[in-house]
Design an enzyme around this catalytic site. Structure first.
Site, mmCIF file in Angstrom:
data_model
loop_
_atom_site.group_PDB
_atom_site.id
_atom_site.type_symbol
_atom_site.label_atom_id
_atom_site.label_comp_id
_atom_site.label_asym_id
_atom_site.label_seq_id
_atom_site.Cartn_x
_atom_site.Cartn_y
_atom_site.Cartn_z
ATOM 1 N NE ARG A 12 -100.122 34.286 -91.394
ATOM 2 C CZ ARG A 12 -100.598 33.904 -92.562
ATOM 3 N NH1 ARG A 12 -100.916 34.811 -93.474
ATOM 4 N NH2 ARG A 12 -100.776 32.616 -92.833
ATOM 5 C CB ALA A 28 -97.871 30.606 -91.425
ATOM 6 C CB SER A 29 -102.662 27.901 -89.378
ATOM 7 O OG SER A 29 -102.067 26.680 -89.038
ATOM 8 C CG MET A 30 -106.251 29.779 -93.685
ATOM 9 S SD MET A 30 -107.941 29.268 -94.128
ATOM 10 C CE MET A 30 -108.774 30.863 -94.168
ATOM 11 N N PRO A 31 -104.797 32.920 -90.606
ATOM 12 C CG PRO A 31 -103.869 35.012 -91.080
ATOM 13 C CD PRO A 31 -104.266 33.706 -91.735
#
Length: 397
Positions: free
Chosen positions: A39, A101-104
Site C-alpha cells: 500500500r 485510499a480506503s481502509m485496507p
C-alpha cells in the site's frame, strides 16, 4: 522492499497483512497480489490518515517523520490524499476530503466479494491512488484491468505509482459514470465511489452473468451499503446488499445542499405544527451505519435528511428533492417526551418518514443485509426485502 525491521521484528506492512488474514478480511487467493503490491508504494509523501476514535484527519509527512508515515501507511485506516477537488493548499486538512485510499480491510473484503477468476476482465471506477488497480493487475494480469479516474491530478499520480510498481493496466482519465466502452465487455465492474444511481453504461458494458460491485445509497444519508448486482441478458441487474459502508460520492452524483436554501424562507413560518413520540434513536440517532437510516432512505424517495445535533436540542431536517419545496423538521429535547414537528408543502415528509419507520418495525426491523436492489433495463431502481418479488414500499405522498 523488505518488511523486516532491524530488530528482527515484523514491520507495519507484514503486520497489516497478517492481521487482515487472521480477521478473514484478506482471503488466501489474494495473498500473493497483496504481498507484491504494498500500500505504501501508492501513497504520497504528504497524506492525512483518519483517526477512527476522534473522527479527525491529521497531516503526516514522510519527509519530516518517515517512521510515523510508515506506521500510518500500513494502519487499517482510510487516508485522504486530496482535499476540495485539489483546490486545497497547505499541510493542514482541507474542508472536504475528495480522494482517498480506503481502509485496507475494506479493500480486501471488496476484492473477495468481486469473485474474480483467471482471465476475467475488470473495470474499476475510481482509480484513486492506483493501489486497487495494482492489486487487480497483479492477480489477473495488467491487460485484463481498466481503471477510470475523473480527477486529472489524481489520475496522473496514480499512473506514476503504477509505473514505479512495474504495472501497466489501462488507466483512463475520464468520468467514471461513462465506464470505458473501448474495453468492454467486462466480467466485473468494481466501483470505489458512492453512487445514488447505477449508470446505464455500467450495465451495458458488463457481460450477462457479470457482476457490478458498488457502494449504493440514497440522498437521505451520506452512508452507503455495498451492493453486488448480477447483470442479466435483458440488461437489468439485481442483487443483495452485503454490508454498510461509506465512500466519497461519484462527483456527478454529489448532493448540492445549496439547492434547499429556498425551502425554508422563514422558520417555522406557516408550517403545520404537531408532536411525535418518535425519539431520535428511533431514526438512527447520531450513530453511524444504522439500519433505520438506510431503510428510511429506501422508503422515502427524493428526500434529503440532515441532523443538526446539539447538547440541549437536536433538529432533524427533511427536504423534498422532487421540486415541491416541501420540508419538515423535528426538534428533539432530552427532557421532553414528545418532539415538536413542523411540516410545510404538499409532501408531508414527516408523515412519510413516520409511516416508513412503522413499516420497517412491522417487518421485524430487518438489517441492511436483508435488502437488495434491482435496476431494470430502463434504469429504474427498485429496492426489495428478502427477494425481488417483495419490493420495498414507497411512502411518498
Amino acid at each position: 522492499m523488505s518488511d523486516e525491521h532491524p530488530t528482527g521484528g515484523v514491520g507495519p506492512a507484514e503486520g497489516l497483512t497478517r492481521s487482515l488474514l487472521e480477521a478473514g478480511a484478506l482471503t488466501g487467493d489474494w495473498s500473493a497480489a497483496w504481498a507484491a503490491v504494498p500500500r505504501g508504494a501508492f501513497l504520497p509523501d504528504l497524506m492525512w490518515p483518519y483517526d477512527m476514535d476522534t473522527g479527525a484527519s491529521r497531516p503526516v509527512d514522510r519527509r519530516a517523520d518517515p517512521a510515523d508515515w510508515e506506521r500510518q501507511a500500513y494502519a487499517n485506516v482510510p487516508v485522504t490524499i486530496q482535499w476540495d477537488d485539489g483546490q486545497h493548499a497547505g499541510p493542514g486538512p482541507g474542508r472536504v476530503a475528495t480522494s482517498s485510499a480506503s481502509m485496507p480491510s475494506v479493500v480486501a473484503r471488496m476484492l473477495a466479494d468481486l469473485d474474480v477468476f483467471a482471465g476475467a476482465r475488470v473495470l474499476e471506477i475510481g482509480t484513486g491512488t492506483g493501489w486497487n488497480a495494482a492489486l487487480l493487475a497483479a492477480r489477473l494480469g495488467e491487460g485484463h484491468v481498466v481503471t477510470v479516474e475523473v480527477d486529472p491530478a489524481v489520475a496522473a499520480a496514480a499512473r506514476e505509482a503504477l509505473d514505479r510498481a512495474g504495472l501497466s493496466p489501462e488507466a483512463v482519465c475520464g468520468d467514471g459514470r461513462d465506464g470505458w466502452p473501448a474495453g468492454a465487455p467486462y466480467d466485473r465492474v468494481i466501483v470505489t465511489a458512492g453512487v445514488r444511481q447505477v449508470p446505464s453504461a455500467w450495465r451495458e458494458q458488463t457481460r450477462p452473468g457479470g457482476l457490478i460491485l458498488a457502494p449504493w445509497g440514497t440522498h437521505y444519508s451520506p452512508e452507503d451499503a455495498l451492493v453486488r448486482l448480477t447483470v442479466s441478458g435483458d440488461g437489468s441487474a439485481s442483487g443483495p446488499f452485503l454490508r454498510p459502508l461509506e465512500f466519497m460520492k461519484l462527483r456527478s452524483q454529489r448532493l448540492d445542499w445549496g439547492r434547499f436554501g429556498r425551502h425554508v424562507d422563514r422558520y417555522p413560518g406557516d408550517a403545520d405544527r404537531s408532536a411525535t413520540t418518535v425519539g431520535l434513536p428511533d431514526l438512527g440517532g447520531r450513530g453511524r451505519f444504522q439500519a433505520a437510516t438506510f431503510v428510511l432512505g429506501l422508503c422515502v424517495p427524493d428526500c434529503a435528511h440532515v441532523l443538526n445535533a446539539g447538547g440541549d436540542e437536536s433538529t432533524a431536517w427533511f427536504f423534498d428533492m422532487s421540486g415541491t419545496r416541501s420540508w419538515a423538521s423535528v426538534v428533539f429535547r432530552p427532557q421532553e417526551t414528545d418532539a415538536t414537528v413542523h411540516q410545510s408543502g404538499p409532501r408531508r415528509l414527516w408523515d412519510e418518514v413516520s409511516a416508513a419507520l412503522d413499516w420497517w418495525r412491522g417487518q421485524g426491523s430487518p438489517p441492511v443485509e436483508s435488502f437488495g436492489l434491482t435496476v431494470t433495463s430502463r434504469g429504474a431502481h427498485r429496492p426489495w426485502l428478502g427477494t425481488p418479488s417483495r419490493p420495498v414500499p414507497s411512502f411518498a405522498t
